[in-house]
Design an enzyme around this catalytic site. Structure first.
Site, PDB file in Angstrom:
ATOM      1  CG  ASP A   1      -1.581   1.316   1.497  1.00  0.00           C
ATOM      2  OD1 ASP A   1      -1.623   2.142   0.568  1.00  0.00           O
ATOM      3  OD2 ASP A   1      -2.083   1.528   2.622  1.00  0.00           O
TER       4      ASP A   1
ATOM      5  CD  GLU B   1      -4.758   3.744  -2.388  1.00  0.00           C
ATOM      6  OE1 GLU B   1      -5.563   4.595  -1.934  1.00  0.00           O
ATOM      7  OE2 GLU B   1      -3.601   4.029  -2.733  1.00  0.00           O
TER       8      GLU B   1
END
Ligand code: AMP
Length: 664
Positions: free
Chosen positions: A8, A171
């Site tokens: 991430d 995401e």
């Protein structure tokens, strides 16, 4: 084959995860934290610092410390809003209108991708250390609302870091994967993802391991930073009114204001009011000036109204595109640190009345999802299927500057779509395919992803030739466009990569530079290592000399002792600036020590040293001469000398490196 991880790459913090024993886990970095600040800096000595180390130099070295890079990645200069470029370091547009970041310390400008690649490299290095294995590839997450250029630029960053990208994952989709992992029920889920720099909303249907993204929308220039800026402006305006000084023009003051604003914002998530105290923020003719203010939640909320309004629209658009109503949503998943702001949570509740799901950690959920996707790719996780969508419409510019959409936003991917176009003039021998992405009817108002020309069209009246243009989007959301002249069969294909801040040549030259740098670093490190081992050797030699004078008295091994002393002087002379001579003198010192050690060995065999025989006779003397008090003041002494002591008095000699090397 190496491992595959999930990353991430956040605006504020980055996180790396992996599948271990069939479950996703987060890997802590070398500093022991599960999140790494997405900050890269350069010290006075031009050394690169990343993560927590970079964060520590933010206030004192603001011009050389770069954060919020994700807002710049793959964006053109004129796409950035004021908040994004009001950072205490220098950002500018290069000749192509791409964003470049300047570091006075290294006297160089950097593409944001280049700096982000250093961050990726750190995450990978730390994870490799944890795993004890190499990592070849990664799933990297991006905001769902990132356009093609931003996705490509993220991929470029990974390539620069020497990593293959197996999948670019949205995401909110990653968050939904984490949320729905091992859940068997069927749910319609709204993921509301407000991080440090970007905002995404996605709607998914999750049913027995199948994740169907229905719609996504967002704003890549909206996040927690915008809330910080509101507080910075509030403080700066008050100060301006009081002292007629604009603190936003002073880099250090701006950095301190920004940090204080973020802290106050976070505190206001748990408290009704907070104090902001910034002593010695600047000086005037009358002396130092300070900030002492109280900010309460009401003021903060009134300052941030326009930001709340900006959050509403994408939710509404995503609902409209999915064909769902708010009542159709079963679960709301909040992702990103900024969803801790109470007014943001309130706003979500006014949109969807359900209590948001609290079972996922908003800081780690995206990396967990990325790790799950990496497990799907590696085959470690089975029975999971992900169907994503393309976030923005893709099309081409037609005559008159209009946008002709080929793939509308929120179309499930992978997808292939084509249409037939013709010439606008008689005998036109070529057509230009200008690929664009966005929702505006006028092509020029949408992002240009690149263009190419198909030539060799046979002469014909206007509108007769038939050119088939096809758009292909793969599972990563990456686009390939082709144009085929149906008469001649002539075909032209491009993979869209022109939107990235870096062209292929630049990427290659950065990779080359990174290799050279890695070489330079290796050389630097080996110089330091050599110096350190020379220092260690000197310390050992000095201790051996001390032992010798205890063992043999001042003249017992005079020749050998003198040889060691001279060799030490040589090593000391060359230690700082002559690596070659240093190597020679280190060998000489080793040889001299070898001679001295032989003397010790010979003495032990013949046992003819008067001091030694006294020691042997009066065993208790050793306790005095080698008392712990004497040995304990220096850890190195403890180590080397205890080993030596052991060897002298009958214990194993195997622990002593010198004994092993020289006496067997
Ligand atoms: P993320 O990109 O998910 O790491 O989110 C980072 C953003 O969340 C930053 O703008 C932080 O200031 C913000 N943030 C973190 N914790 C809080 C909190 N307790 N209240 C408000 N904002 C927060």
């Amino acid at each position: 084959m190496g491992q595959i991880v999930g990353i991430d790459l956040g605006t504020t913090n980055s996180v790396i995860g992996v599948i271990e024993a069939g479950r996703p886990i987060i890997i802590a970095n070398s500093e022991g934290s599960r999140t790494t600040p997405s900050i890269v800096g350069f010290t006075k000595d031009k050394e690169i610092v990343i993560g927590d180390q970079a964060r520590r130099q933010l206030v004192l070295n603001p011009k050389n410390t770069f954060y919020n890079l994700k807002r710049f990645i793959g964006s053109d200069w004129d796409e950035l809003d004021d908040t994004s470029i009001s950072v205490p370091y220098n950002v500018k547009a290069n000749n192509n209108g791409s964003v470049r970041v300047l570091s006075p310390n290294t006297e160089r400008e950097y593409a944001p991708e280049e700096l982000v690649s250093s961050l990726i490299r750190k995450l990978i290095n730390d994870a490799e250390t944890y795993l004890g294995d190499t990592i070849d590839s990664a799933v990297i997450t991006v905001p769902a609302y990132f356009n093609e250029s931003q996705r490509q630029a993220t991929k470029d960053s990974a390539i620069l870091a020497g990593i293959k990208v197996d999948r670019i994952l949205n995401e909110p989709t990653a968050a939904a994967l984490a949320y729905g992992f091992e859940k068997s029920s069927s749910n319609n889920v709204l993921v509301f993802d407000l991080g440090g720099g970007t905002f995404d909303v996605s709607l998914l249907k999750i049913s027995n391991g199948v994740f169907d993204v229905k719609a996504t929308c967002g704003d890549t220039q909206l996040g927690g930073n915008n809330f910080d800026s509101k507080i910075v402006d509030w403080l700066a305006e008050k100060f301006l009114a009081k002292y007629d000084i604009d603190l936003r023009r002073d880099r250090q003051a701006l950095q301190r204001l920004t940090e204080a604003a973020e802290k106050a914002k976070c505190e206001l998530s748990g408290l009704p009011k907070t104090r902001i105290s910034l002593p010695f923020i600047t000086t005037s003719n009358d002396g130092p000036l300070h900030i002492e203010e109280t900010l309460d939640r009401n003021i903060f909320e009134s300052l941030s109204q326009d930001l709340l309004d900006r959050l509403l629209e994408p939710v509404q658009i995503a609902l409209d595109d999915s064909g769902w109503n708010a009542e159709d949503i079963d679960e709301v998943v909040l992702v990103g640190g900024s969803t801790r702001i109470p007014m943001v949570q309130q706003l979500v509740k006014t949109l969807v009345p359900n209590e948001p799901c609290q079972s996922v950690n908003p800081d780690e959920v995206v990396a967990i999802g990325a790790a799950i996707q990496s497990g799907i790719i590696s085959g470690d996780l089975q029975d999971l299927l992900l169907n994503d969508v393309t976030p923005l419409s893709l099309g081409l510019e037609t005559i008159g500057g209009l946008m002709k959409v080929l793939i509308p936003r929120n179309t499930p991917i992978p997808v292939r779509q084509s249409d037939v176009f013709s010439t606008s003039e008689a005998n036109q021998s070529s057509v230009v395919v200008q690929v664009r992405q966005g929702e505006r009817p006028l092509a020029s108002e949408n992002k240009s992803l690149g263009k190419f020309r198909l030539s060799g069209i046979p002469p014909a009246p206007r509108g007769i030739p038939q050119v088939q243009v096809a758009f292909d989007i793969d599972a990563n959301g990456l686009l390939e466009v082709s144009a085929t002249d149906r008469t001649t069969g002539r075909k032209q294909t491009v993979t869209i990569s022109g939107g990235s801040n870096l062209n292929e040549q630049e990427i290659n030259s950065i990779i080359e530079e990174a290799k050279t740098k890695a070489n330079e670093d290796r050389i630097k490190r080996s110089v330091i290592d050599r110096k350190n081992s020379a220092l260690t050797l000197i310390a050992q030699a000095e201790r051996r000399l001390r032992d010798a004078s205890l063992e043999f008295g001042p003249y017992g091994a005079e020749r050998q002792q003198r040889a060691v002393e001279l060799a030490i002087e040589d090593v000391e002379e060359y230690i700082d600036d002559d690596p070659q001579e240093l190597e020679i003198s280190v060998s000489a010192l080793q040889e001299a020590l070898f001679g001295l050690n032989r003397k010790f060995a010979a003495e032990k065999k013949t046992d003819n040293n008067p001091l030694q025989s006294i020691k042997n006779t009066f065993g208790s003397l050793k306790d005095e001469l080698f008392s712990d008090e004497y040995w304990d003041d220096d850890p190195w002494d403890n180590q080397i000398n205890r080993n030596y002591r052991n060897s002298r008095y009958g214990n194993s000699r195997d622990d002593d490196p010198w004994d092993n090397d020289y006496f067997l």
